[in-house]
Design an enzyme around this catalytic site. Sequence first.
Site, PDB file in Angstrom:
ATOM      1  N   MET A 152       0.859  -1.183   0.000  1.00 50.76           N
ATOM      2  CA  MET A 152       0.000   0.000   0.000  1.00 50.76           C
ATOM      3  C   MET A 152       0.888   1.223   0.000  1.00 50.76           C
ATOM      4  O   MET A 152       1.855   1.315   0.759  1.00 50.76           O
ATOM      5  CB  MET A 152      -0.974   0.006   1.169  1.00 50.76           C
ATOM      6  N   TYR A 429       4.373   2.913  12.503  1.00 47.33           N
ATOM      7  CA  TYR A 429       3.711   2.763  11.200  1.00 47.33           C
ATOM      8  C   TYR A 429       2.271   2.268  11.316  1.00 47.33           C
ATOM      9  O   TYR A 429       1.825   1.878  12.386  1.00 47.33           O
ATOM     10  CB  TYR A 429       4.527   1.932  10.228  1.00 47.33           C
ATOM     11  N   GLU A 430       1.557   2.365  10.227  1.00 43.63           N
ATOM     12  CA  GLU A 430       0.101   2.127  10.172  1.00 43.63           C
ATOM     13  C   GLU A 430      -0.665   3.085  11.077  1.00 43.63           C
ATOM     14  O   GLU A 430      -1.727   2.749  11.602  1.00 43.63           O
ATOM     15  CB  GLU A 430      -0.238   0.671  10.541  1.00 43.63           C
ATOM     16  N   GLY A 431      -0.159   4.286  11.224  1.00 45.25           N
ATOM     17  CA  GLY A 431      -0.771   5.277  12.108  1.00 45.25           C
ATOM     18  C   GLY A 431      -0.097   5.219  13.465  1.00 45.25           C
ATOM     19  O   GLY A 431      -0.185   4.209  14.157  1.00 45.25           O
TER      20      GLY A 431
END
Length: 586
Positions: A152, A429-431
Amino acid sequence: MRFVLNELHADDGFGDIPALAEFTPDLTDAILEEAARFCRDVLLPINRSGDEEGCHLENGVVRTPAGFAQAYKQFAEGGWTALASDPEWGGQGLPEAVNKLVEEMICSSNLSFGLYPGLTHGATTAIEGHGSDALKQAYLPKMVSGQWSGTMCLTEPHCGTDLGLLRSRAVPQGDGSYKVTGSKIFISAGEHDLTENIIHLVLARLPDAPKGVKGISLFLVPKYLPKEDGTPGQSNGVACAAIEHKMGLKASATCQMNFDDSTGWLVGEPGKGMAAMFTMMNTERVSVGIQGLGVGEAAYQAAAWYAKDRIQGRALSGPKYPEQAADPIIVHPDVRRMLMTMRAYNEGCRALSAWVSRALDAEKHSPEPEVRQRASDFIALMTPVVKALFTDLAFDSANLAVQCYGGHGYIRESGVEQYARDARITMIYEGTNGVQALDLVGRKLGAHMGRYLRSFFHPVSAFIEENNVDGPMKPMVEALAKAFGALQLSTATVAQRALKDPEEAGAASADYLRLMGLVAMGYCFAKATKIAGLQLFFGSEDKRFYDAKIKTATFFFERILPQATASFLAIKAGKKSLMALEDDVF
């Protein structure tokens, strides 16, 4: 793992799903045993060597460390890439309750390796949920089989969390395709030598798109354009410009990707790219929590082994192993404090992740609409908690492992310093975990008039009411009730203050997430204690296991759950001292 899968949550209302009836305990046990063997024999041996060697960029191609390509080939051939995917696309349809346990094993053994198939699974989830039938038919079978991989692509050099600022563009071509141009950074598995094609999910703007996140669309952009027979064809203008030199996860390629008039196809509707991408993001956020748990478990196992092996000094109460020159350091209270903390963190997180995983299965497969809705609410509420709490505690556990090893922990040869380096990124990561806390407080608490909260508050409240009676569990239930009361009061406080001042919600968010996580873990530990007590009463053959479960739960309630009071007091204090200092004084 067997305990949280088969015993702990049997009464949560998310079980007995007809579509998953074939996955009996005997079958799932065999899968877990085989997964453990593969992780131990194939992935673990290349973990440290992969960290030492890292990835290398050669003429635009990323070379993964020695052994990774061969391990990935075995991984795909063994069907592990297809474990939880839909059988329609060649998957095995395994319950998430089992798949998440396998994910934990992979992350314990080799977190860098786990990112390659993990990102692919997330990408297939987004394509399956939002892609056209043509895209699904063309890409999902090869991605599920592991022949192709996925990524992504969100972050750009000038914007991370604030995706409304992104500049990548997509121009329609009149034949249903688009030309995608832009640069992305921090792209995990963006380029590598494990698969014959890499499928990028790219956020970009259409020419007439409005500013902000409402103007973002999602596009599927392959590294190589498939030919009519489905095999990779010509290059698609996708290039890796550089790989990052990181603190940890060195065997996972983190890439700077350039898209130069690359052909892509719209996934979902124009301007709805964030919704489509969040299908993948939410899947990945739970998986990142599992990454934290995996590293935390590996760190604990290493520290426990070392504490039993390393002799140093004598126990404060006198020699415990007089036949040896000194006692193993596990006799020392402070070492046991560290080991018990790590153990309790891991058991609590695993228990909570099993509950969330069962909800993932119920949301997808339950024939009852009410159950699916309740499962969906619970997942929405707990996703930020799983991502942030598990990874916070994983980094704590990794640091404690280094401390248990002493000076040897600071030396690369011991291996435990890698856990601290690898675990650190999971909090980002991933927020970031701060963003997860804002999501919980800003979006989840007030959603649908507090409906999400009821999916969690109701079972906790019912358990306290049912079990608050005289007996060996009473101190635990009373401690859980006190922490739960603090959570309820904090919820009301945050809700009231946030209506007047959004900064109050932001100031409380991290402490509120920690408080909710502690209560959730406490609830799971209390249930575990009740089950373990009954097993011991009826003479279970696994006496040592259930006895250890009760002792670990007791430690949690006496030494960890009291943190709930500190979180409550911090929330109650509000934003004043946090926001008081002028910017230019920092």
